[in-house]
Design an enzyme around this catalytic site. Structure first.
Site, PDB file in Angstrom:
ATOM      1  CD  GLU A 196      37.198 -21.333 -29.913  1.00 51.50           C
ATOM      2  OE1 GLU A 196      36.581 -21.168 -28.846  1.00 51.50           O
ATOM      3  OE2 GLU A 196      37.229 -20.477 -30.825  1.00 51.50           O
ATOM      4  CG  HIS A 224      39.584 -16.692 -23.696  1.00 48.86           C
ATOM      5  ND1 HIS A 224      40.061 -17.851 -24.243  1.00 48.86           N
ATOM      6  CD2 HIS A 224      38.941 -16.042 -24.694  1.00 48.86           C
ATOM      7  CE1 HIS A 224      39.730 -17.902 -25.514  1.00 48.86           C
ATOM      8  NE2 HIS A 224      39.042 -16.814 -25.818  1.00 48.86           N
ATOM      9  CG  ASP A 225      35.878 -18.192 -25.023  1.00 50.36           C
ATOM     10  OD1 ASP A 225      35.592 -16.997 -24.846  1.00 50.36           O
ATOM     11  OD2 ASP A 225      36.388 -18.628 -26.067  1.00 50.36           O
ATOM     12  CG  ASP A 228      38.254 -17.134 -32.155  1.00 53.30           C
ATOM     13  OD1 ASP A 228      38.171 -17.531 -30.979  1.00 53.30           O
ATOM     14  OD2 ASP A 228      37.354 -16.522 -32.741  1.00 53.30           O
TER      15      ASP A 228
END
Length: 411
Positions: free
Chosen positions: A213, A273-274, A184
């Site tokens: 990410e 999810h973002d 992340d």
């Protein structure tokens, strides 16, 4: 890159919201709730879709949404216990499903014990060097956070003890049974930190896969200098839906040209999810099949965000709890899904089946054939040049005669 990644297609879920967990951590002394078992009825659904990987969002103890970690070695009690995670791993591996964990190593929550020690002892804390602190004359201090979120405390990645800690966490869960890590906010971490921690972890687990990410910037620097296997392909994600909304395939062609030049296949997606759901971000939802065609015919490691295969809708909003629409709780079983999403599910099956028949697509390159604002034909070509598919996207349809697409082998 490890060989199994050539054949994996992820189904990506955010466990805390997928399972309907509480927003906040359970009070101390509360018994864990085995919500990870709620994934079990969905594993066969995942396989029937054509996927063979489960990419999990954060599963470790946190204060709220999972990205404010408190303990990287403990399963969040809202999801269950280590035994529940073990059971999920076993059920996945029994079906041939790989498992990807989400590693939040750029920052931690304020309740992270090492930071709590700093709050209690200031510069005298044994963990003061773990964080980016600025001490004041009165004995107080300020700390760096993640993008202005004060509850997310940035780690000091120049501190060797932090690198040792992250390396140990990654090794621990790979030994437990995980197959790889999504890292992340990798873009916010110094690239040498990834080279150090990933290289040391890979030495103990050579079959593991590491995807960072990365939202923008020089993707190659994270691959080469950071020793990562893949980065998240946000540039292509944006170009796919934006070119459809603007009826401007030149943007997509430009992004595909850059995409094809990456030295390692990236993690590709049209939703996660973002971000706002694909079915909501498109001006004309009839263009959704064209976006999926691009996802499954270009090089990369594809990921399907849970619910997108059912044309779920949801808008990400810039406010507190602004992720709620894109991270809904799922029903108990696939049989409880509403009927209108199944045609999109079957289209995913069709396109994933095509990709399975042409595994060379993993490292395919793109050759434009014909390009205009509303029509784009390209050849997707295997690395050795021996295999080709011709893909046509046509966004000119209006009324009932909507946008169209085709995929064929050249004559």
């Amino acid at each position: 890159m490890t060989d199994w990644v050539q054949h994996v297609i992820w189904w990506h879920a955010h466990p805390l919201t997928f399972t309907g967990a509480e927003r906040d951590a359970l009070p101390p002394g509360t018994a864990p709730v085995p919500r990870l078992r709620r994934f079990e009825p969905w594993l066969d659904y995942l396989v029937e879709l054509g996927c063979n990987g489960l990419a999990l969002g954060p599963v470790f103890a946190s204060a709220t949404h999972g990205y404010d970690t408190i303990d990287h070695y403990r399963v969040d009690p809202r999801l269950g216990t280590e035994e529940d995670l073990r059971r999920l791993f076993d059920e996945c591996h029994r079906r041939g499903i790989r498992v990807l964990l989400d590693g939040v190593f750029n920052h931690v929550g304020r309740d992270f014990p090492q930071f709590q020690d700093v709050l209690a002892h200031g510069r005298d804390s044994a963990y003061a060097s773990w964080f980016k602190l600025t001490f004041h004359d009165d004995g107080g201090f300020d700390y760096a956070d993640f993008e202005g979120h004060r509850h997310l405390v940035a780690l000091n990645h120049d501190e060797p003890a932090v690198a040792d800690y992250v390396t140990d966490v990654m090794r621990h869960w790979l030994a437990f049974g995980a197959d790889g890590w999504r890292l992340d906010a990798a873009y916010a971490v110094p690239v040498p930190f990834w080279r150090d921690t990933v290289s040391r972890t890979r030495a103990a687990h050579p079959g593991a896969w590491f995807a960072g990410e990365v939202i923008h910037g020089d993707y190659e620097s994270w691959l080469h200098d950071g020793a990562l296997d893949a980065v998240t392909q946000y540039e292509l994600w944006k170009a796919i839906w934006s070119s459809l909304n603007d009826r401007n395939f030149y943007e997509l062609a430009w992004a595909l040209d850059r995409h094809a030049k990456l030295s390692e296949p990236p993690l590709t997606f049209v939703g996660n999810h973002d971000v706002t759901r694909l079915a909501s971000v498109l001006t004309d939802v009839r263009q959704l099949p064209l976006a999926l065609v691009v996802l499954f015919t270009v090089g990369g490691v594809p990921s399907v965000y849970a619910g997108d295969e059912q044309a779920f809708r949801g808008v990400k909003r810039d406010r507190e709890f602004g992720d709620d629409e894109v991270r809904p709780p799922f029903p108990d079983t696939p049989a409880d899904l509403v009927p209108y999403g199944w045609p999109t599910y079957h289209l995913h099956q069709q396109l994933i089946s095509l990709r399975r028949r042409h595994p060379w697509l993993h490292r395919a390159t793109i050759v434009p054939v014909q390009l205009s604002n509303e029509r784009f034909t390209y050849e997707t070509v295997s690395a050795d040049g021996e295999h080709r598919l011709v893909v046509t996207l046509d966004a000119t349809g209006t009324g009932d005669d909507g946008p169209s697409w085709s995929i064929r082998e050249p004559d």
